[in-house]
Design a protein around this motif. Sequence first.
Motif, PDB file in Angstrom:
ATOM      1  N   ASN A 191       0.834  -1.233  -0.050  1.00 26.03           N
ATOM      2  CA  ASN A 191      -0.133  -0.081   0.112  1.00 26.03           C
ATOM      3  C   ASN A 191       0.895   1.326   0.139  1.00 26.03           C
ATOM      4  N   ALA A 192       2.267   1.147  -0.179  1.00 33.68           N
ATOM      5  CA  ALA A 192       2.894   2.175  -0.078  1.00 33.68           C
ATOM      6  C   ALA A 192       2.517   3.213  -1.372  1.00 33.68           C
ATOM      7  N   GLU A 193       2.703   4.438  -1.033  1.00 33.63           N
ATOM      8  CA  GLU A 193       1.950   5.483  -2.222  1.00 33.63           C
ATOM      9  C   GLU A 193       3.318   5.370  -3.123  1.00 33.63           C
ATOM     10  N   VAL A 194       3.008   5.590  -4.589  1.00 31.34           N
ATOM     11  CA  VAL A 194       4.031   5.865  -5.414  1.00 31.34           C
ATOM     12  C   VAL A 194       3.925   7.261  -5.802  1.00 31.34           C
ATOM     13  N   LYS A 195       5.055   7.930  -5.970  1.00 28.77           N
ATOM     14  CA  LYS A 195       5.121   9.174  -5.998  1.00 28.77           C
ATOM     15  C   LYS A 195       6.012   9.423  -7.187  1.00 28.77           C
ATOM     16  N   LEU A 196       5.637  10.178  -8.299  1.00 25.12           N
ATOM     17  CA  LEU A 196       6.424  10.479  -9.404  1.00 25.12           C
ATOM     18  C   LEU A 196       6.483  12.012  -9.685  1.00 25.12           C
ATOM     19  N   THR A 197       7.800  12.524  -9.829  1.00 20.76           N
ATOM     20  CA  THR A 197       7.957  14.075 -10.125  1.00 20.76           C
ATOM     21  C   THR A 197       8.806  14.273 -11.115  1.00 20.76           C
ATOM     22  N   ALA A 198       8.455  15.204 -11.947  1.00 18.00           N
ATOM     23  CA  ALA A 198       9.176  15.924 -12.987  1.00 18.00           C
ATOM     24  C   ALA A 198      10.173  16.974 -12.574  1.00 18.00           C
ATOM     25  N   ASP A 199      11.284  16.895 -13.024  1.00 18.18           N
ATOM     26  CA  ASP A 199      12.444  17.972 -12.434  1.00 18.18           C
ATOM     27  C   ASP A 199      12.376  19.033 -13.309  1.00 18.18           C
ATOM     28  N   ASP A 200      13.391  19.462 -13.774  1.00 15.14           N
ATOM     29  CA  ASP A 200      13.165  20.758 -14.874  1.00 15.14           C
ATOM     30  C   ASP A 200      12.698  20.679 -16.097  1.00 15.14           C
ATOM     31  N   ALA A 201      12.638  19.181 -16.724  1.00 12.31           N
ATOM     32  CA  ALA A 201      11.857  18.992 -17.974  1.00 12.31           C
ATOM     33  C   ALA A 201      10.703  17.976 -17.899  1.00 12.31           C
ATOM     34  N   VAL A 202      10.016  18.111 -19.143  1.00  8.07           N
ATOM     35  CA  VAL A 202       8.686  17.147 -19.359  1.00  8.07           C
ATOM     36  C   VAL A 202       9.176  15.922 -19.193  1.00  8.07           C
ATOM     37  N   LYS A 203       8.420  15.151 -18.277  1.00  5.50           N
ATOM     38  CA  LYS A 203       8.282  13.803 -18.208  1.00  5.50           C
ATOM     39  C   LYS A 203       7.316  12.994 -18.514  1.00  5.50           C
ATOM     40  N   THR A 204       7.273  11.842 -19.223  1.00  6.20           N
ATOM     41  CA  THR A 204       6.045  10.986 -19.552  1.00  6.20           C
ATOM     42  C   THR A 204       6.409   9.957 -18.880  1.00  6.20           C
ATOM     43  N   ILE A 205       5.323   9.260 -18.092  1.00  6.59           N
ATOM     44  CA  ILE A 205       5.137   8.122 -17.506  1.00  6.59           C
ATOM     45  C   ILE A 205       4.114   7.266 -17.900  1.00  6.59           C
ATOM     46  N   THR A 206       4.290   6.063 -17.442  1.00  5.31           N
ATOM     47  CA  THR A 206       3.203   4.969 -17.932  1.00  5.31           C
ATOM     48  C   THR A 206       2.499   4.498 -16.728  1.00  5.31           C
ATOM     49  N   LEU A 207       1.226   4.628 -16.437  1.00  4.09           N
ATOM     50  CA  LEU A 207       0.816   3.782 -15.186  1.00  4.09           C
ATOM     51  C   LEU A 207       0.590   2.256 -15.440  1.00  4.09           C
ATOM     52  N   PRO A 208       0.194   1.744 -14.272  1.00  5.85           N
ATOM     53  CA  PRO A 208      -0.114   0.254 -14.394  1.00  5.85           C
ATOM     54  C   PRO A 208      -1.141  -0.054 -15.368  1.00  5.85           C
ATOM     55  N   ASP A 209      -2.223   0.697 -15.523  1.00  6.38           N
ATOM     56  CA  ASP A 209      -3.199   0.160 -16.473  1.00  6.38           C
ATOM     57  C   ASP A 209      -2.980   0.827 -18.093  1.00  6.38           C
ATOM     58  N   SER A 210      -1.528   1.173 -18.108  1.00  6.91           N
ATOM     59  CA  SER A 210      -1.262   1.774 -19.503  1.00  6.91           C
ATOM     60  C   SER A 210      -1.531   3.109 -19.676  1.00  6.91           C
ATOM     61  N   THR A 211      -1.966   3.658 -18.897  1.00  2.64           N
ATOM     62  CA  THR A 211      -2.540   5.156 -19.148  1.00  2.64           C
ATOM     63  C   THR A 211      -0.986   5.735 -19.227  1.00  2.64           C
ATOM     64  N   HIS A 212      -1.003   6.912 -20.040  1.00  3.09           N
ATOM     65  CA  HIS A 212       0.231   7.812 -20.291  1.00  3.09           C
ATOM     66  C   HIS A 212      -0.170   9.189 -19.794  1.00  3.09           C
ATOM     67  N   VAL A 213       1.147   9.323 -18.868  1.00  2.21           N
ATOM     68  CA  VAL A 213       0.794  10.755 -18.266  1.00  2.21           C
ATOM     69  C   VAL A 213       2.038  11.645 -18.715  1.00  2.21           C
ATOM     70  N   THR A 214       2.082  12.897 -18.903  1.00  2.45           N
ATOM     71  CA  THR A 214       2.963  13.568 -19.295  1.00  2.45           C
ATOM     72  C   THR A 214       2.847  14.841 -18.242  1.00  2.45           C
ATOM     73  N   LEU A 215       4.009  14.841 -17.553  1.00  2.00           N
ATOM     74  CA  LEU A 215       4.125  15.877 -16.385  1.00  2.00           C
ATOM     75  C   LEU A 215       4.922  17.153 -16.935  1.00  2.00           C
ATOM     76  N   ALA A 216       4.466  18.276 -16.754  1.00  2.00           N
ATOM     77  CA  ALA A 216       5.071  19.584 -16.927  1.00  2.00           C
ATOM     78  C   ALA A 216       6.306  19.539 -15.747  1.00  2.00           C
ATOM     79  N   PRO A 217       7.048  20.317 -16.171  1.00  4.84           N
ATOM     80  CA  PRO A 217       8.467  20.650 -15.170  1.00  4.84           C
ATOM     81  C   PRO A 217       7.852  20.858 -13.679  1.00  4.84           C
ATOM     82  N   HIS A 218       8.249  20.101 -12.701  1.00  3.83           N
ATOM     83  CA  HIS A 218       7.964  20.238 -11.335  1.00  3.83           C
ATOM     84  C   HIS A 218       6.780  19.493 -10.855  1.00  3.83           C
TER      85      HIS A 218
END
Length: 274
Positions: free
Chosen positions: A72-99
Amino acid sequence: MKEELKQFVLHHYQTGKLDTRQALRNVKARVGLKNDRPTHGGLSVRFYRWMAAAAMLAFICGATYLYITRENAEVKLTADDAVKTITLPDSTHVTLAPHATLAYNPQEPRSVRLTGDAYFNVTHSEATPFTVVNSIAQVTVLGTQFQIDEEAGQTTIYVAQGRVRFGNIGLTQAIVLGAGEKALVGKRQQPEHAPSGSPNQTAWATGQMHFEDTPLTDVLADLGFYYHANLRCNHPERRLTADFHVAKDSLEEIIALIEQTLDVSINIEETEEQ
């Protein structure tokens, strides 16, 4: 000195007074242990069995706690100074803006918390809606593409594809938005529709721009916003139909292509990045 100590002990010694076995029998009698129980190192076998059982119980409890905590540990994903794209367990794609930061529980990966701006390409699921919440708003979808912009005291959503349900996290009223629609909501306020703006406002996340018989003034505005430049043209009334891969193509390459296609001249003035 030693002789004096010896005489003192012999003088005061009384039978049974310094008998350690008798003392142990007295202690057993007080705590209710029978004297005929087998012992090991002065302690009863029952005591050792009790200690072993307690240790095993403690181990099981500890292992269970660690397993539950890990699961049950929370997963936390952060974009640093650049755009970052991640894929969630259900195959959803999320593009995070910087920070920007995205967090979710591994047991509920289609329910996420967002801080900052992000673009979502949600995998469709009729059985499990996808939910995004931040400090103000809540978005619920089945499968779609949209972006969320978070500013001080206000959250804005733009829907690129599909439909979403959008509202204030603390209120019951919500509105449904379709492709090309935008809405905003403030703290303790009801959501309301807003001018949709350019469909290329998601280019920071998708890396793509599409123009369909678009006035050149709007084309240059979108390109200028993305590349942080002021663009001026001698024939702004002309129109363009084109697709650009802005994530790979330079502004100079795109401008040269437009100039050749529409027979125009475009001036580039760079601006400071916001």
